[in-house]
Design a protein around this motif. Structure first.
Motif, PDB file in Angstrom:
ATOM      1  N   MET A   1       0.837  -1.186   0.000  1.00  0.00           N
ATOM      2  CA  MET A   1       0.000   0.000   0.000  1.00  0.00           C
ATOM      3  C   MET A   1       0.889   1.259   0.000  1.00  0.00           C
ATOM      4  O   MET A   1       1.888   1.305   0.698  1.00  0.00           O
ATOM      5  CB  MET A   1      -0.865  -0.029   1.273  1.00  0.00           C
ATOM      6  N   LYS A   2       0.514   2.236  -0.823  1.00  0.00           N
ATOM      7  CA  LYS A   2       1.308   3.474  -0.890  1.00  0.00           C
ATOM      8  C   LYS A   2       0.645   4.554  -0.041  1.00  0.00           C
ATOM      9  O   LYS A   2      -0.499   4.933  -0.284  1.00  0.00           O
ATOM     10  CB  LYS A   2       1.405   3.950  -2.334  1.00  0.00           C
ATOM     11  N   ILE A   3       1.396   5.032   0.945  1.00  0.00           N
ATOM     12  CA  ILE A   3       0.897   6.082   1.842  1.00  0.00           C
ATOM     13  C   ILE A   3       1.638   7.369   1.508  1.00  0.00           C
ATOM     14  O   ILE A   3       2.873   7.414   1.583  1.00  0.00           O
ATOM     15  CB  ILE A   3       1.193   5.758   3.335  1.00  0.00           C
ATOM     16  N   VAL A   4       0.904   8.400   1.168  1.00  0.00           N
ATOM     17  CA  VAL A   4       1.528   9.695   0.875  1.00  0.00           C
ATOM     18  C   VAL A   4       1.109  10.669   1.972  1.00  0.00           C
ATOM     19  O   VAL A   4      -0.083  10.831   2.252  1.00  0.00           O
ATOM     20  CB  VAL A   4       1.090  10.193  -0.522  1.00  0.00           C
ATOM     21  N   SER A   5       2.107  11.290   2.611  1.00  0.00           N
ATOM     22  CA  SER A   5       1.774  12.175   3.730  1.00  0.00           C
ATOM     23  C   SER A   5       2.373  13.558   3.500  1.00  0.00           C
ATOM     24  O   SER A   5       3.447  13.701   2.910  1.00  0.00           O
ATOM     25  CB  SER A   5       2.276  11.575   5.049  1.00  0.00           C
ATOM     26  N   PHE A   6       1.654  14.559   4.004  1.00  0.00           N
ATOM     27  CA  PHE A   6       2.081  15.954   3.856  1.00  0.00           C
ATOM     28  C   PHE A   6       2.202  16.595   5.224  1.00  0.00           C
ATOM     29  O   PHE A   6       1.234  16.596   6.005  1.00  0.00           O
ATOM     30  CB  PHE A   6       1.050  16.738   3.024  1.00  0.00           C
ATOM     31  N   LEU A   7       3.364  17.138   5.512  1.00  0.00           N
ATOM     32  CA  LEU A   7       3.563  17.900   6.740  1.00  0.00           C
ATOM     33  C   LEU A   7       3.465  19.382   6.390  1.00  0.00           C
ATOM     34  O   LEU A   7       4.286  19.911   5.640  1.00  0.00           O
ATOM     35  CB  LEU A   7       4.940  17.590   7.348  1.00  0.00           C
ATOM     36  N   GLY A   8       2.452  20.049   6.960  1.00  0.00           N
ATOM     37  CA  GLY A   8       2.213  21.455   6.618  1.00  0.00           C
ATOM     38  C   GLY A   8       2.734  22.449   7.628  1.00  0.00           C
ATOM     39  O   GLY A   8       2.507  23.651   7.495  1.00  0.00           O
ATOM     40  N   SER A   9       3.444  21.953   8.654  1.00  0.00           N
ATOM     41  CA  SER A   9       3.982  22.880   9.658  1.00  0.00           C
ATOM     42  C   SER A   9       5.402  23.293   9.302  1.00  0.00           C
ATOM     43  O   SER A   9       6.200  22.462   8.888  1.00  0.00           O
ATOM     44  CB  SER A   9       3.999  22.217  11.038  1.00  0.00           C
ATOM     45  N   PRO A  10       5.728  24.571   9.519  1.00  0.00           N
ATOM     46  CA  PRO A  10       7.111  24.999   9.323  1.00  0.00           C
ATOM     47  C   PRO A  10       7.994  24.700  10.535  1.00  0.00           C
ATOM     48  O   PRO A  10       9.213  24.841  10.458  1.00  0.00           O
ATOM     49  CB  PRO A  10       6.970  26.515   9.125  1.00  0.00           C
ATOM     50  N   ARG A  11       7.385  24.323  11.683  1.00  0.00           N
ATOM     51  CA  ARG A  11       8.160  24.175  12.921  1.00  0.00           C
ATOM     52  C   ARG A  11       8.715  22.747  13.007  1.00  0.00           C
ATOM     53  O   ARG A  11       7.960  21.794  13.193  1.00  0.00           O
ATOM     54  CB  ARG A  11       7.243  24.476  14.119  1.00  0.00           C
ATOM     55  N   GLN A 112     -12.340  12.803 -15.837  1.00  0.00           N
ATOM     56  CA  GLN A 112     -11.495  11.635 -15.577  1.00  0.00           C
ATOM     57  C   GLN A 112     -11.159  11.587 -14.090  1.00  0.00           C
ATOM     58  O   GLN A 112     -10.495  12.491 -13.594  1.00  0.00           O
ATOM     59  CB  GLN A 112     -10.175  11.737 -16.355  1.00  0.00           C
ATOM     60  N   THR A 113     -11.636  10.551 -13.416  1.00  0.00           N
ATOM     61  CA  THR A 113     -11.255  10.411 -12.007  1.00  0.00           C
ATOM     62  C   THR A 113      -9.983   9.583 -11.938  1.00  0.00           C
ATOM     63  O   THR A 113      -9.714   8.770 -12.821  1.00  0.00           O
ATOM     64  CB  THR A 113     -12.352   9.712 -11.174  1.00  0.00           C
ATOM     65  N   ILE A 114      -9.217   9.791 -10.859  1.00  0.00           N
ATOM     66  CA  ILE A 114      -7.995   9.007 -10.679  1.00  0.00           C
ATOM     67  C   ILE A 114      -8.430   7.573 -10.338  1.00  0.00           C
ATOM     68  O   ILE A 114      -9.215   7.378  -9.405  1.00  0.00           O
ATOM     69  CB  ILE A 114      -7.139   9.589  -9.530  1.00  0.00           C
ATOM     70  N   PRO A 115      -7.982   6.589 -11.105  1.00  0.00           N
ATOM     71  CA  PRO A 115      -8.422   5.222 -10.802  1.00  0.00           C
ATOM     72  C   PRO A 115      -7.856   4.745  -9.462  1.00  0.00           C
ATOM     73  O   PRO A 115      -6.718   5.060  -9.124  1.00  0.00           O
ATOM     74  CB  PRO A 115      -7.854   4.383 -11.957  1.00  0.00           C
ATOM     75  N   GLU A 116      -8.683   4.011  -8.699  1.00  0.00           N
ATOM     76  CA  GLU A 116      -8.179   3.526  -7.414  1.00  0.00           C
ATOM     77  C   GLU A 116      -7.592   2.132  -7.566  1.00  0.00           C
ATOM     78  O   GLU A 116      -7.981   1.368  -8.446  1.00  0.00           O
ATOM     79  CB  GLU A 116      -9.278   3.547  -6.346  1.00  0.00           C
ATOM     80  N   GLY A 117      -6.649   1.822  -6.683  1.00  0.00           N
ATOM     81  CA  GLY A 117      -6.018   0.503  -6.686  1.00  0.00           C
ATOM     82  C   GLY A 117      -6.861  -0.488  -5.903  1.00  0.00           C
ATOM     83  O   GLY A 117      -8.001  -0.191  -5.521  1.00  0.00           O
ATOM     84  N   PRO A 118      -6.302  -1.639  -5.600  1.00  0.00           N
ATOM     85  CA  PRO A 118      -7.063  -2.693  -4.922  1.00  0.00           C
ATOM     86  C   PRO A 118      -7.491  -2.331  -3.495  1.00  0.00           C
ATOM     87  O   PRO A 118      -8.407  -2.946  -2.963  1.00  0.00           O
ATOM     88  CB  PRO A 118      -6.094  -3.885  -4.901  1.00  0.00           C
ATOM     89  N   TYR A 119      -6.845  -1.335  -2.891  1.00  0.00           N
ATOM     90  CA  TYR A 119      -7.184  -0.958  -1.506  1.00  0.00           C
ATOM     91  C   TYR A 119      -8.107   0.258  -1.438  1.00  0.00           C
ATOM     92  O   TYR A 119      -8.422   0.746  -0.360  1.00  0.00           O
ATOM     93  CB  TYR A 119      -5.908  -0.645  -0.704  1.00  0.00           C
ATOM     94  N   GLY A 120      -8.532   0.772  -2.588  1.00  0.00           N
ATOM     95  CA  GLY A 120      -9.329   1.994  -2.596  1.00  0.00           C
ATOM     96  C   GLY A 120      -8.457   3.191  -2.232  1.00  0.00           C
ATOM     97  O   GLY A 120      -7.237   3.057  -2.063  1.00  0.00           O
ATOM     98  N   ARG A 121      -9.086   4.353  -2.122  1.00  0.00           N
ATOM     99  CA  ARG A 121      -8.340   5.558  -1.737  1.00  0.00           C
ATOM    100  C   ARG A 121      -9.019   6.176  -0.526  1.00  0.00           C
ATOM    101  O   ARG A 121     -10.223   6.433  -0.552  1.00  0.00           O
ATOM    102  CB  ARG A 121      -8.323   6.567  -2.906  1.00  0.00           C
ATOM    103  N   LYS A 122      -8.242   6.377   0.529  1.00  0.00           N
ATOM    104  CA  LYS A 122      -8.798   6.975   1.752  1.00  0.00           C
ATOM    105  C   LYS A 122      -7.856   8.063   2.255  1.00  0.00           C
ATOM    106  O   LYS A 122      -6.658   8.032   1.976  1.00  0.00           O
ATOM    107  CB  LYS A 122      -8.920   5.917   2.854  1.00  0.00           C
ATOM    108  N   GLY A 123      -8.413   8.968   3.067  1.00  0.00           N
ATOM    109  CA  GLY A 123      -7.607  10.071   3.576  1.00  0.00           C
ATOM    110  C   GLY A 123      -7.732  10.267   5.070  1.00  0.00           C
ATOM    111  O   GLY A 123      -8.646   9.752   5.716  1.00  0.00           O
TER     112      GLY A 123
END
Ligand SMILES: Cc1cc2nc3c(=O)[nH]c(=O)nc-3n(C[C@H](O)[C@H](O)[C@H](O)COP(=O)(O)O)c2cc1C
Length: 190
Positions: A1-11, A112-123
């Protein structure tokens, strides 16, 4: 499973980063593929509303979003972690989100929606605010919902912590680290 994470804090090592690290632990333990974007360290220009993406679904600005676009496209799970600044997501987070207008055009104009993989897409959204006013959570939630739906993530959960201000104060919160870890665990459950 590919997990993409974003850190939005400058600290560095601030409350948001501590929470994000905790939420990522279950994915690390399960040996999932994790990508962490520290937005404050990246070169991301704000959207110029040039209209180019309306014709092609692609952004013409050449900067570090070049790494983020394919990561979002291929993600099974996306985590957005931001401090609340002026009752909203941080500018670092919002700048990245605005540049996802290219995905908005792809989805809503080009149909065109981004196709989901076998695990679906969740946030997962995690926000931390120093004040005890929940308007910052509501504003962050509204923007995040627009972001997730735009990038074809149909479901997300939100975790918010208020009254957490000083650097490291999150460590003294009675449940925050456990909540973040649980949310991370739930996120990767199939
Ligand atoms: C520019 C700025 C604006 C802020 N605005 C708010 C706000 O509107 N509401 C709030 O609850 N906290 C606000 N805060 C406090 C931060 O949300 C709080 O300190 C948070 O713990 C920072 O997280 P971090 O350590 O991950 O950066 C603000 C802080 C800064 C620096």
């Amino acid at each position: 499973m590919k997990i993409v994470s974003f850190l939005g804090s400058p600290r560095p090592s601030g409350n948001t980063e501590v929470l994000l690290e905790e939420a990522l632990k279950p994915a690390e333990e399960a040996r999932h593929e994790i990508t962490l974007f520290k937005l404050n360290l990246m070169r991301i220009k704000p959207c110029q509303d040039c209209g180019s993406c309306e014709k092609t679904g692609k952004c013409i600005i050449d900067d570090d979003m070049n790494e983020i676009y394919p990561a979002i496209r291929e993600a099974d799970r996306i985590i957005l972690a931001s401090p609340i600044f002026f009752f909203a997501l941080s500018a670092q987070t919002k700048t990245m989100i605005d540049r996802c207008q290219a995905f908005w055009c792809e989805k809503y104009l080009m149909k065109q929606t981004i196709p989901e993989g076998p695990y679906g897409r969740k946030g997962l959204l995690m926000v931390v605010g120093g004040m005890k006013k929940d308007i910052g959570v509501h504003c962050s939630e509204a923007t995040t919902k627009a972001f997730f739906r735009t990038v074809s993530v149909p479901l997300h959960e939100t975790l918010s912590f208020l009254g957490v201000d000083a650097k490291g104060a999150i460590l003294e919160h009675p449940t925050a680290l456990r909540d973040a870890r649980e949310a991370g665990k739930k996120l990767i459950a199939v």
